[in-house]
Design an enzyme around this catalytic site. Structure first.
Site, short mmCIF file in Angstrom:
data_model
loop_
_atom_site.label_atom_id
_atom_site.label_comp_id
_atom_site.label_asym_id
_atom_site.label_seq_id
_atom_site.Cartn_x
_atom_site.Cartn_y
_atom_site.Cartn_z
N GLY A 38 28.70 9.93 25.66
CA GLY A 38 29.24 10.93 24.76
C GLY A 38 30.26 11.73 25.56
O GLY A 38 29.97 12.11 26.71
N GLU A 40 31.34 14.74 25.62
CA GLU A 40 30.96 16.07 26.10
C GLU A 40 29.85 16.00 27.15
O GLU A 40 29.89 16.71 28.15
CB GLU A 40 30.55 16.95 24.93
CG GLU A 40 31.64 17.13 23.88
CD GLU A 40 31.72 15.97 22.88
OE1 GLU A 40 32.65 15.96 22.07
OE2 GLU A 40 30.84 15.07 22.93
N TYR A 106 29.26 0.85 16.61
CA TYR A 106 28.48 2.07 16.48
C TYR A 106 27.45 1.98 15.36
O TYR A 106 27.70 1.37 14.32
CB TYR A 106 29.40 3.26 16.18
CG TYR A 106 30.35 3.61 17.30
CD1 TYR A 106 29.97 4.49 18.31
CD2 TYR A 106 31.63 3.07 17.33
CE1 TYR A 106 30.85 4.81 19.33
CE2 TYR A 106 32.52 3.39 18.35
CZ TYR A 106 32.11 4.27 19.35
OH TYR A 106 32.98 4.59 20.35
N ASN A 168 41.06 14.00 22.06
CA ASN A 168 40.16 12.86 21.88
C ASN A 168 40.16 12.35 20.43
O ASN A 168 39.10 12.22 19.80
CB ASN A 168 38.74 13.24 22.29
CG ASN A 168 38.26 12.48 23.51
OD1 ASN A 168 38.66 11.33 23.72
ND2 ASN A 168 37.42 13.11 24.31
N TYR A 169 41.32 12.05 19.92
CA TYR A 169 41.43 11.57 18.54
C TYR A 169 40.86 10.16 18.41
O TYR A 169 41.17 9.27 19.20
CB TYR A 169 42.90 11.58 18.10
CG TYR A 169 43.12 10.91 16.75
CD1 TYR A 169 42.61 11.49 15.60
CD2 TYR A 169 43.82 9.72 16.65
CE1 TYR A 169 42.80 10.89 14.37
CE2 TYR A 169 44.02 9.11 15.43
CZ TYR A 169 43.49 9.70 14.28
OH TYR A 169 43.67 9.09 13.07
N ARG A 170 40.01 9.95 17.41
CA ARG A 170 39.42 8.65 17.12
C ARG A 170 39.76 8.26 15.69
O ARG A 170 39.24 8.84 14.73
CB ARG A 170 37.90 8.69 17.30
CG ARG A 170 37.45 8.98 18.73
CD ARG A 170 37.75 7.81 19.65
NE ARG A 170 37.20 8.02 20.98
CZ ARG A 170 37.85 8.58 21.99
NH1 ARG A 170 39.09 9.03 21.79
NH2 ARG A 170 37.30 8.71 23.18
N LYS A 231 47.78 12.97 29.50
CA LYS A 231 47.19 11.87 30.27
C LYS A 231 47.91 10.57 29.96
O LYS A 231 48.25 10.29 28.81
CB LYS A 231 45.71 11.74 29.93
CG LYS A 231 44.89 12.99 30.28
CD LYS A 231 43.43 12.83 29.88
CE LYS A 231 43.25 12.80 28.38
NZ LYS A 231 41.83 12.72 27.97
N ALA A 234 46.29 4.72 33.59
CA ALA A 234 46.47 4.29 34.97
C ALA A 234 47.74 4.84 35.60
O ALA A 234 47.89 4.83 36.82
CB ALA A 234 46.48 2.77 35.04
N ASP A 263 37.05 11.39 30.38
CA ASP A 263 36.05 12.44 30.57
C ASP A 263 35.92 12.80 32.05
O ASP A 263 35.76 13.97 32.40
CB ASP A 263 34.70 11.98 30.03
CG ASP A 263 34.76 11.58 28.56
OD1 ASP A 263 35.57 12.17 27.82
OD2 ASP A 263 34.01 10.67 28.16
#
Length: 318
Positions: A38, A40, A106, A168-170, A231, A234, A263
């Site tokens: 997770g 967080e 999931y 952290n868009y999903r 970000k 690599a 993370d």
């Protein structure tokens, strides 16, 4: 006795994780390893391993997987609130694919983690913490978690606590049209924002910015944050701190498992914030933490302790 004020409070969903340790594909019928993951809780473990007091807030099912996750978090030195139910702990299965790719399936619909609510917030700890770290994943889990994140951000912001947000868009959880306004609301309450170029596009509501990551950072900063990190995987990252741009000096490693690198980077960067290191030092240190994490399998297992890193200076160690 009143608990001490944590360095970090974070909240979200942590799920049971099954993956093949040798990276074998599902069709080969591998034996699976049980872990958990997770965004967080990964960051909380990262900060705890780096010597900080971290509190993770989330709901776990009253089941074997939930008890396993809570036990492991506490074993890693992460404080939890012991929130359980009313449904099951979510789970995920990670499988290896060709060309170094992986896929995740999931089983999280209706999970306990998606039941997080405003009433679950540890407001005293949030207001006394040094950092509140949030992610867009939790906001995407439903109205209850979204409202909890906004309430937590307001409480921290009003108390002068640094609010950190990893977009952290999903796309599997919500559309860009749904995510954009919600992420902008949280960004306006944040001091520090982590984003990729693609996530910046979702936040800003446009298709591109000419490939200029510094321009993305400046446009995000215009929404309120004093500090923005873009970000690049690599290829490292850049940060914009009080209007000045810094470029990460990339640490080259042989990558074994890239999952959780973002993370790990956030944990390393927040460590730098907590020890008040210079912007360039914390950016490079975050990259080193992320580089260490991808050399070992697992979402969080490769997160380093300070003794694992050649940090090369007193600023980051204080």
């Amino acid at each position: 006795m009143t608990a001490s004020a944590p360095d970090l409070v974070t909240m979200g969903e942590s799920m049971g994780l099954f993956f093949a340790p040798l990276g074998m594909p599902l069709v080969s019928g591998p034996a699976f390893h049980l872990s958990f993951g997770g965004a967080e809780s990964n960051v909380a473990i990262g900060l705890a391993r780096l010597g900080h007091d971290a509190l993770w807030v989330g709901r776990l099912g009253d089941d074997e997987i939930g008890r396993y996750i809570e036990r492991e978090l506490r074993a890693e030195g992460v404080r939890t609130r012991g929130l359980t139910g009313p449904t099951h702990t979510g789970m995920m299965v990670r499988a290896q694919r060709g060309f170094g790719r992986s896929s995740v399936q999931y089983a999280r619909l209706g999970s306990a983690g998606a039941q997080l609510a405003v009433e679950d917030l540890p407001l005293d700890e949030i207001r006394s913490a040094r950092i509140l770290h949030l992610t867009g994943i939790t906001a995407a889990l439903g109205e209850g978690p979204h409202r909890a994140l906004v309430a937590a951000a307001h409480a921290a912001h009003d108390a002068g606590v640094l609010v950190s947000l990893d977009l952290n868009y999903r796309a599997t959880l919500w559309s860009a049209e749904e995510a954009g306004p919600a992420l902008r609301e949280l960004t306006e309450l944040s001091h520090l924002v982590f984003a990729t170029a693609d996530e910046a596009q979702v936040l800003l509501g446009d298709a591109h910015d000419g490939g200029d990551d510094a321009a993305y950072a400046r446009r995000i900063a215009a929404l309120g944050p004093a500090e923005v990190v873009v970000k690049r995987g690599a290829d490292g990252a850049l940060s914009l701190v009080d209007g000045e741009v810094f470029e990460q000096n990339v640490t080259a490693v042989v990558e074994r498992d890239p999952v959780g690198a973002g993370d790990a980077f956030a944990a390393g960067y927040l460590h730098g914030v907590l020890v008040d290191s210079a912007p360039q030092i914390r950016l490079d240190f975050a990259g080193r933490v992320a580089a260490h994490s991808v050399t070992l399998p697992g979402d969080w297992e490769g997160l380093p302790r300070l003794a694992d890193l050649d940090v090369g200076g007193p600023d980051i160690l204080r």
